[in-house]
Design an enzyme around this catalytic site. Structure first.
Site, PDB file in Angstrom:
ATOM      1  N   LYS A 116      -4.280 -14.676   6.820  1.00  0.00           N
ATOM      2  CA  LYS A 116      -5.497 -13.891   7.899  1.00  0.00           C
ATOM      3  C   LYS A 116      -5.802 -14.935   8.508  1.00  0.00           C
ATOM      4  O   LYS A 116      -6.223 -14.970   9.596  1.00  0.00           O
ATOM      5  CB  LYS A 116      -5.981 -12.741   6.961  1.00  0.00           C
ATOM      6  CG  LYS A 116      -5.121 -11.864   6.557  1.00  0.00           C
ATOM      7  CD  LYS A 116      -5.662 -10.414   6.367  1.00  0.00           C
ATOM      8  CE  LYS A 116      -4.754  -9.355   6.159  1.00  0.00           C
ATOM      9  NZ  LYS A 116      -5.252  -8.095   5.885  1.00  0.00           N
ATOM     10  N   LYS A 199       7.265  -7.817   3.861  1.00  0.00           N
ATOM     11  CA  LYS A 199       6.770  -6.596   3.636  1.00  0.00           C
ATOM     12  C   LYS A 199       6.235  -5.637   4.836  1.00  0.00           C
ATOM     13  O   LYS A 199       6.152  -6.301   5.857  1.00  0.00           O
ATOM     14  CB  LYS A 199       5.438  -6.765   2.640  1.00  0.00           C
ATOM     15  CG  LYS A 199       4.159  -7.027   3.356  1.00  0.00           C
ATOM     16  CD  LYS A 199       2.904  -6.793   2.541  1.00  0.00           C
ATOM     17  CE  LYS A 199       1.563  -6.985   3.254  1.00  0.00           C
ATOM     18  NZ  LYS A 199       0.523  -6.265   2.970  1.00  0.00           N
ATOM     19  N   LYS A 202       1.211  -3.068   8.779  1.00  0.00           N
ATOM     20  CA  LYS A 202       0.992  -2.604  10.127  1.00  0.00           C
ATOM     21  C   LYS A 202       0.731  -3.370  11.124  1.00  0.00           C
ATOM     22  O   LYS A 202       0.656  -3.039  12.476  1.00  0.00           O
ATOM     23  CB  LYS A 202      -0.650  -1.863  10.082  1.00  0.00           C
ATOM     24  CG  LYS A 202      -1.630  -2.765   9.542  1.00  0.00           C
ATOM     25  CD  LYS A 202      -3.101  -2.111   9.513  1.00  0.00           C
ATOM     26  CE  LYS A 202      -4.078  -2.891   8.540  1.00  0.00           C
ATOM     27  NZ  LYS A 202      -4.036  -2.859   7.333  1.00  0.00           N
TER      28      LYS A 202
HETATM   29  P1  ATP Z   1      -1.974  -5.795   6.474  1.00  0.00           P
HETATM   30  O1  ATP Z   1      -0.960  -5.457   7.722  1.00  0.00           O
HETATM   31  O2  ATP Z   1      -3.327  -6.172   7.190  1.00  0.00           O
HETATM   32  O3  ATP Z   1      -1.436  -6.740   5.528  1.00  0.00           O
HETATM   33  P2  ATP Z   1      -1.065  -3.607   5.073  1.00  0.00           P
HETATM   34  O4  ATP Z   1      -0.439  -2.544   6.313  1.00  0.00           O
HETATM   35  O5  ATP Z   1      -0.058  -4.263   4.260  1.00  0.00           O
HETATM   36  O6  ATP Z   1      -2.096  -4.333   5.670  1.00  0.00           O
HETATM   37  P3  ATP Z   1      -3.086  -3.123   3.156  1.00  0.00           P
HETATM   38  O7  ATP Z   1      -4.356  -2.038   3.923  1.00  0.00           O
HETATM   39  O8  ATP Z   1      -3.288  -4.297   3.107  1.00  0.00           O
HETATM   40  O9  ATP Z   1      -1.766  -2.458   4.174  1.00  0.00           O
HETATM   41  O10 ATP Z   1      -2.782  -2.053   1.970  1.00  0.00           O
HETATM   42  C1  ATP Z   1      -3.050  -0.893   1.264  1.00  0.00           C
HETATM   43  C2  ATP Z   1      -2.288  -0.703   0.287  1.00  0.00           C
HETATM   44  O11 ATP Z   1      -0.875  -0.415   0.558  1.00  0.00           O
HETATM   45  C3  ATP Z   1      -2.293  -1.726  -0.998  1.00  0.00           C
HETATM   46  O12 ATP Z   1      -2.236  -1.071  -2.257  1.00  0.00           O
HETATM   47  C4  ATP Z   1      -1.014  -2.567  -0.661  1.00  0.00           C
HETATM   48  O13 ATP Z   1      -0.768  -3.408  -1.987  1.00  0.00           O
HETATM   49  C5  ATP Z   1       0.050  -1.312  -0.277  1.00  0.00           C
HETATM   50  N1  ATP Z   1       0.774  -1.682   0.634  1.00  0.00           N
HETATM   51  C6  ATP Z   1       0.752  -2.315   1.763  1.00  0.00           C
HETATM   52  N2  ATP Z   1       2.099  -2.780   2.347  1.00  0.00           N
HETATM   53  C7  ATP Z   1       2.993  -2.340   1.423  1.00  0.00           C
HETATM   54  C8  ATP Z   1       4.356  -2.619   1.231  1.00  0.00           C
HETATM   55  N3  ATP Z   1       5.270  -2.907   2.199  1.00  0.00           N
HETATM   56  N4  ATP Z   1       4.899  -1.982   0.119  1.00  0.00           N
HETATM   57  C9  ATP Z   1       4.326  -1.625  -0.733  1.00  0.00           C
HETATM   58  N5  ATP Z   1       2.935  -1.433  -0.958  1.00  0.00           N
HETATM   59  C10 ATP Z   1       2.211  -1.856   0.156  1.00  0.00           C
END
Ligand code: ATP
Ligand code: LTN
Length: 335
Positions: A116, A199, A202
């Site tokens: 980040k 992964k 968003k």
């Molecule tokens: P960012 O884009 O900021 O990394 P994000 O969309 O990955 O955000 P977070 O808010 O970081 O989402 O994650 C919230 C929860 O969802 C956490 O427990 C994270 O481990 C889970 N999570 C996020 N993305 C995935 C994914 N692709 N697969 C499984 N679990 C996920």
């Protein structure tokens, strides 16, 4: 909410207008299941959301949007403590104390921070972003949580949390429970539909399926999901990550095993398979979307639930802090 059951805590940031399928399958769905036999604490982590530049009105709106999705997914406020992190000021207080136990190098090794900070352009990264995982540790430790349901990407933060709990206990006496991660292997990492090695996140709009997305758009994204030229519906994470990801999603939402799906689609093309994956996703999200609409249209009811949750969370957090302050050596205020 009886004290004999193991305690679970988790949270997600209110940093988007919708959670996505990775959030649901990697985390939120497990939160719902754990309510049955755990004393569950689930929060909207708005303090974490300000570690990157934000707009105040948007944050306030998204905090309700996040809570409404928790409820729509099946978090039951009669069984779980549902609250907003900033409503419990003790998180920040414990966060500070834990920061004073964390090494600069230790915090600097966190891969989420490095990613980040790099995206934000070096010096644009705040001290808050650096301290993010330490505040996360405070969220968990202040409730003496036994288990933390999250996706695979959070494993390193949970290791830090465990290290900090052990360090505090060694230095000041047994205080904190050392929590276990609850990471479900099959769905711990849902992949991006366009780039099935990364992964789902968003930050990549074309490869992500939002929980609140409309059905036509979901179907289109699944139709366009990157696959391979082998044209057999078969799980092979290494050589067929796109198809494997779609199988994982189908299986998680339909309840049919991957082996069963492979058999059902033997001899069929990707077109038929993707159409069915889209139907399964749309069908699974429709009731969630309907419940979400009802909650978001009743902010009064939502705020009442969050107020009750915050009150219960504060009572637990405040008791922990009485003990922590004493152990750290802060002079008790008279009276
Ligand atoms: P960012 O884009 O900021 O990394 P994000 O969309 O990955 O955000 P977070 O808010 O970081 O989402 O994650 C919230 C929860 O969802 C956490 O427990 C994270 O481990 C889970 N999570 C996020 N993305 C995935 C994914 N692709 N697969 C499984 N679990 C996920
Ligand atoms: N960093 C987590 C969000 C988070 C969290 C927590 C998760 C903040 N505090 C406490 C579990 C327990 C993420 O999902 N990105």
């Amino acid at each position: 909410m009886d004290a004999a059951r193991p305690r679970v805590l988790s949270g997600m940031q209110p940093t988007a207008d919708s959670f996505h399928l990775g959030n649901l399958l990697g985390a939120l769905r497990h939160w719902v299941a754990l309510q049955d036999d755990h004393d569950a604490f689930y929060c909207v982590v708005d303090l974490h959301a300000i570690t990157v530049p934000h707009d105040p009105a948007t944050l306030r709106r998204r905090t309700r949007v996040a809570a409404a999705q928790y409820l729509a997914a099946g978090i039951d406020p009669d069984r779980s403590t549902l609250f907003v992190q900033s409503h419990v000021p003790q998180h920040t207080e414990l966060g500070w104390i834990l920061q004073c136990l964390t090494g600069m190098g230790e915090a600097g090794r966190m891969t989420q921070y490095k990613d980040k900070a790099q995206k934000g352009g070096g010096d644009a990264a705040s001290v808050g972003l650096f301290a993010y995982p330490i505040l996360q540790a405070a969220d968990i430790l202040i409730y003496h949580a036994d288990r933390v349901p999250v996706g695979e990407d959070q494993r390193q933060h949970l290791e830090l949390t465990r290290d900090l709990a052990q360090r505090f206990n060694a230095r000041f006496g047994e205080t904190f429970t050392v929590p276990e991660p609850h990471i479900v292997r099959t769905t711990g990492k849902i992949l991006d539909l366009q780039e099935p090695t990364a992964k789902m996140s968003k930050s990549s709009p074309s490869g992500v399926i939002d929980l609140l997305e409309d059905p036509a758009s979901i179907a289109k994204k699944i139709r366009r999901a990157v696959t391979d030229t082998d044209a057999t519906v078969r799980a092979d994470a290494e050589n067929k990550p796109g198809v494997t990801n779609l199988l994982t999603i189908h299986s998680a939402l339909s309840g049919r095993s991957v082996a069963e799906l492979e058999e059902a689609y033997a001899g069929k093309g990707y077109g038929d398979f993707k159409a069915d994956v889209a139907d399964v996703v749309v069908g699974a999200l429709a009731p969630l979307q309907e419940r979400y609409r009802r909650w978001i249209e009743d902010p009064e009811a939502l705020d009442t639930i969050l107020a009750a949750g915050a009150e219960r969370a504060r009572s637990v957090a405040a008791a922990t802090m009485v003990d922590v302050r004493d152990r750290v050596g802060f002079l008790a205020a008279k009276g």
